[in-house]
Design a protein around this motif. Structure first.
Motif, PDB file in Angstrom:
ATOM      1  N   GLN A  63      -3.099 -65.291  13.266  1.00 43.61           N
ATOM      2  CA  GLN A  63      -4.404 -65.625  13.828  1.00 43.61           C
ATOM      3  C   GLN A  63      -5.565 -65.288  12.906  1.00 43.61           C
ATOM      4  N   ARG A  64      -5.308 -64.385  11.988  1.00 43.11           N
ATOM      5  CA  ARG A  64      -6.394 -63.940  11.110  1.00 43.11           C
ATOM      6  C   ARG A  64      -6.508 -64.775   9.833  1.00 43.11           C
ATOM      7  N   VAL A  65      -5.538 -65.618   9.566  1.00 44.64           N
ATOM      8  CA  VAL A  65      -5.553 -66.437   8.346  1.00 44.64           C
ATOM      9  C   VAL A  65      -6.650 -67.499   8.442  1.00 44.64           C
ATOM     10  N   PRO A  66      -7.402 -67.765   7.393  1.00 48.52           N
ATOM     11  CA  PRO A  66      -7.474 -67.065   6.110  1.00 48.52           C
ATOM     12  C   PRO A  66      -8.134 -65.691   6.247  1.00 48.52           C
ATOM     13  N   PHE A  67      -7.548 -64.690   5.614  1.00 45.95           N
ATOM     14  CA  PHE A  67      -8.069 -63.328   5.741  1.00 45.95           C
ATOM     15  C   PHE A  67      -9.459 -63.201   5.122  1.00 45.95           C
ATOM     16  N   ALA A  68     -10.361 -62.612   5.890  1.00 44.45           N
ATOM     17  CA  ALA A  68     -11.714 -62.371   5.389  1.00 44.45           C
ATOM     18  C   ALA A  68     -11.742 -60.967   4.809  1.00 44.45           C
ATOM     19  N   VAL A  69     -12.130 -60.843   3.542  1.00 46.01           N
ATOM     20  CA  VAL A  69     -12.025 -59.532   2.901  1.00 46.01           C
ATOM     21  C   VAL A  69     -13.340 -59.012   2.323  1.00 46.01           C
ATOM     22  N   ILE A  70     -13.404 -57.720   2.208  1.00 49.23           N
ATOM     23  CA  ILE A  70     -14.528 -57.057   1.557  1.00 49.23           C
ATOM     24  C   ILE A  70     -13.934 -56.110   0.519  1.00 49.23           C
ATOM     25  N   GLY A  71     -14.508 -56.102  -0.658  1.00 51.00           N
ATOM     26  CA  GLY A  71     -14.059 -55.163  -1.677  1.00 51.00           C
ATOM     27  C   GLY A  71     -15.212 -54.267  -2.065  1.00 51.00           C
ATOM     28  N   SER A  72     -14.894 -53.080  -2.550  1.00 53.88           N
ATOM     29  CA  SER A  72     -15.958 -52.185  -3.011  1.00 53.88           C
ATOM     30  C   SER A  72     -15.411 -51.130  -3.943  1.00 53.88           C
ATOM     31  N   ASN A  73     -16.200 -50.761  -4.918  1.00 52.47           N
ATOM     32  CA  ASN A  73     -15.809 -49.657  -5.789  1.00 52.47           C
ATOM     33  C   ASN A  73     -16.515 -48.373  -5.385  1.00 52.47           C
ATOM     34  N   VAL A  74     -17.202 -48.447  -4.267  1.00 59.38           N
ATOM     35  CA  VAL A  74     -17.994 -47.290  -3.841  1.00 59.38           C
ATOM     36  C   VAL A  74     -17.292 -46.546  -2.708  1.00 59.38           C
ATOM     37  N   VAL A  75     -17.200 -45.244  -2.857  1.00 60.41           N
ATOM     38  CA  VAL A  75     -16.607 -44.438  -1.799  1.00 60.41           C
ATOM     39  C   VAL A  75     -17.694 -43.542  -1.215  1.00 60.41           C
ATOM     40  N   ILE A  86     -14.812 -42.932   2.848  1.00 59.14           N
ATOM     41  CA  ILE A  86     -14.467 -44.321   3.109  1.00 59.14           C
ATOM     42  C   ILE A  86     -15.014 -45.255   2.039  1.00 59.14           C
ATOM     43  N   ARG A  87     -14.204 -46.251   1.753  1.00 59.87           N
ATOM     44  CA  ARG A  87     -14.607 -47.276   0.806  1.00 59.87           C
ATOM     45  C   ARG A  87     -15.474 -48.266   1.562  1.00 59.87           C
ATOM     46  N   ALA A  88     -16.663 -48.524   1.070  1.00 58.07           N
ATOM     47  CA  ALA A  88     -17.579 -49.361   1.850  1.00 58.07           C
ATOM     48  C   ALA A  88     -18.662 -49.968   0.984  1.00 58.07           C
ATOM     49  N   ARG A  89     -19.406 -50.877   1.574  1.00 57.99           N
ATOM     50  CA  ARG A  89     -20.625 -51.390   0.935  1.00 57.99           C
ATOM     51  C   ARG A  89     -21.791 -50.970   1.801  1.00 57.99           C
ATOM     52  N   GLU A 139     -11.886 -50.813   4.981  1.00 64.04           N
ATOM     53  CA  GLU A 139     -10.613 -50.632   5.691  1.00 64.04           C
ATOM     54  C   GLU A 139     -10.735 -50.637   7.216  1.00 64.04           C
ATOM     55  N   ASN A 140     -11.896 -51.059   7.711  1.00 67.74           N
ATOM     56  CA  ASN A 140     -12.077 -51.124   9.157  1.00 67.74           C
ATOM     57  C   ASN A 140     -11.717 -52.524   9.661  1.00 67.74           C
ATOM     58  N   GLU A 141     -10.725 -52.593  10.542  1.00 69.10           N
ATOM     59  CA  GLU A 141     -10.230 -53.902  10.996  1.00 69.10           C
ATOM     60  C   GLU A 141     -11.264 -54.696  11.782  1.00 69.10           C
ATOM     61  N   HIS A 154     -14.349 -54.843  10.772  1.00 68.02           N
ATOM     62  CA  HIS A 154     -15.300 -55.345   9.783  1.00 68.02           C
ATOM     63  C   HIS A 154     -14.703 -56.457   8.926  1.00 68.02           C
ATOM     64  N   CYS A 155     -13.411 -56.353   8.651  1.00 64.83           N
ATOM     65  CA  CYS A 155     -12.757 -57.405   7.863  1.00 64.83           C
ATOM     66  C   CYS A 155     -11.234 -57.255   7.930  1.00 64.83           C
ATOM     67  N   ASP A 156     -10.531 -58.161   7.239  1.00 65.24           N
ATOM     68  CA  ASP A 156      -9.063 -58.188   7.312  1.00 65.24           C
ATOM     69  C   ASP A 156      -8.393 -57.504   6.116  1.00 65.24           C
ATOM     70  N   PHE A 157      -9.133 -56.696   5.404  1.00 64.97           N
ATOM     71  CA  PHE A 157      -8.595 -56.041   4.211  1.00 64.97           C
ATOM     72  C   PHE A 157      -7.303 -55.275   4.493  1.00 64.97           C
ATOM     73  N   LYS A 158      -7.338 -54.485   5.567  1.00 65.61           N
ATOM     74  CA  LYS A 158      -6.214 -53.616   5.859  1.00 65.61           C
ATOM     75  C   LYS A 158      -4.962 -54.437   6.202  1.00 65.61           C
ATOM     76  N   ILE A 159      -5.197 -55.499   6.950  1.00 64.57           N
ATOM     77  CA  ILE A 159      -4.105 -56.395   7.307  1.00 64.57           C
ATOM     78  C   ILE A 159      -3.496 -57.027   6.063  1.00 64.57           C
ATOM     79  N   LEU A 160      -4.372 -57.433   5.157  1.00 64.96           N
ATOM     80  CA  LEU A 160      -3.896 -58.034   3.910  1.00 64.96           C
ATOM     81  C   LEU A 160      -3.076 -57.029   3.103  1.00 64.96           C
ATOM     82  N   ARG A 161      -3.598 -55.820   2.997  1.00 63.11           N
ATOM     83  CA  ARG A 161      -2.911 -54.814   2.195  1.00 63.11           C
ATOM     84  C   ARG A 161      -1.530 -54.479   2.795  1.00 63.11           C
ATOM     85  N   ASP A 162      -1.515 -54.293   4.100  1.00 55.35           N
ATOM     86  CA  ASP A 162      -0.246 -54.006   4.785  1.00 55.35           C
ATOM     87  C   ASP A 162       0.760 -55.118   4.570  1.00 55.35           C
ATOM     88  N   MET A 163       0.255 -56.332   4.699  1.00 57.11           N
ATOM     89  CA  MET A 163       1.135 -57.477   4.567  1.00 57.11           C
ATOM     90  C   MET A 163       1.729 -57.530   3.162  1.00 57.11           C
TER      91      MET A 163
END
Ligand code: GDP
Ligand code: MG
Length: 267
Positions: free
Chosen positions: A190-202, A210-213, A223-225, A227-236
């Motif tokens: 149901q989440r495909v296409p995964f919406a992701v956020i990346g950040s180099n800031v902790v 927490i890693r965030a923008r 990594e907040n489900e 806010h986005c699907d990052f965690k789901i993508l990583r787990d998958m």
């Protein structure tokens, strides 16, 4: 492998996914800058997940859209993928076949889509159509923090509609018999296409790191489900579907390549 237009956050997401350990003392801090990628670039890394050591290779690719003429911008990517299949086939066909074939085949291609809200670009369609029979494509909406949840929801629907309309075969989550498992798969699908956020800031928030923008109006947590699907993508990628990605690569995409090669259809 990560693929997509320049500046969509491919390098940042890769970093967020694997390269830096948020919880380690050596973390170099927020000023870390990622440079532009000009050629296909391999990075081998090993991570520990649930006490199990995993060896991964991340393949970063030059971004599209850097040139006025984007004709054939998929060429280096396509030849990289083919080259890995060729290497594998060569090892496999030796008289003294090695017991352990060194597998450098690309098991998943994360395809970054710009968060425009307007659907796919012609280049997205062209790229996916060229590569979908060669590699498992997992489409991602880049920089999801630039969209509201409603916009993101509609954008996902539109992207899926276009993918279907153009007969593009993205990676399909396998059906499983177990009921519990099935529920999990449905949630993923149901989440495909995964919406992701990346950040180099902790950020340090109370006793959590927490890693965030960070924005004037609040923070977008990677990594907040909610806010986005990052965690789901990583787990998958590294837990639930790693083996299936490998299996499908081997039994579908590689077999495809091998059959064509042996029939002499391919150079
Ligand atoms: P690449 O060219 O695809 O590798 O993109 P980079 O990872 O170099 O990122 C390009 C720019 O986008 C940098 O300034 C990043 O800080 C920024 N960026 C990366 N990921 C995100 C994201 O999820 N959201 C937002 N808003 N910006 C991002
Ligand atoms: Mg990059």
């Amino acid at each position: 492998m990560v693929v997509g237009e320049s500046g969509l956050g491919k390098s940042t997401l890769t970093n967020s996914l694997f390269l830096t350990d948020v919880y380690s003392d050596e973390y170099p801090g927020p000023s870390q800058r990622v440079k532009k990628t000009l050629e296909v670039q391999k990075t081998a890394l090993s991570i520990t997940e649930n006490g199990i050591k995993l060896n991964l290779t991340v393949v970063d690719t030059p971004g599209f859209g850097d040139n006025v003429n984007n004709d054939k911008c998929w060429d280096p990517i396509q030849s990289y993928i083919d080259q890995q299949y060729d290497n594998y086939l060569n090892q496999e066909s030796r008289v003294n076949r090695p017991v352990h074939i060194h597998d450098t085949r690309v098991h998943v291609c994360l395809y970054f889509i710009a968060p425009s809200g307007h659907g796919l670009k012609p280049l997205d369609i062209e790229f996916m159509r060229r590569l979908h029979e060669k590699v498992n494509i997992v489409p991602l909406i880049a920089k999801a923090d630039t969209m509201t949840p409603d916009e993101c929801h509609d954008f996902k629907k539109e992207i899926l509609r276009e993918i279907q309309m153009h007969n593009i075969n993205i990676y399909e989550f396998p059906d499983v018999s177990d009921e519990e498992e099935n529920r999990l798969q449905k949630k993923l699908k149901q989440r495909v296409p995964f919406a992701v956020i990346g950040s180099n800031v902790v950020l340090q928030i109370n006793d959590r790191r927490i890693r965030a923008r960070q924005y004037p109006w609040g923070i977008a947590e990677v990594e907040n489900e909610e806010h986005c699907d990052f965690k789901i993508l990583r787990d998958m990628l590294i837990r639930t579907h790693m083996q299936d990605l490998i299996d499908v690569t081997s039994s579908v995409h590689y077999e495809n390549f091998r059959a064509k090669k042996l029939a002499g259809v391919m150079p």
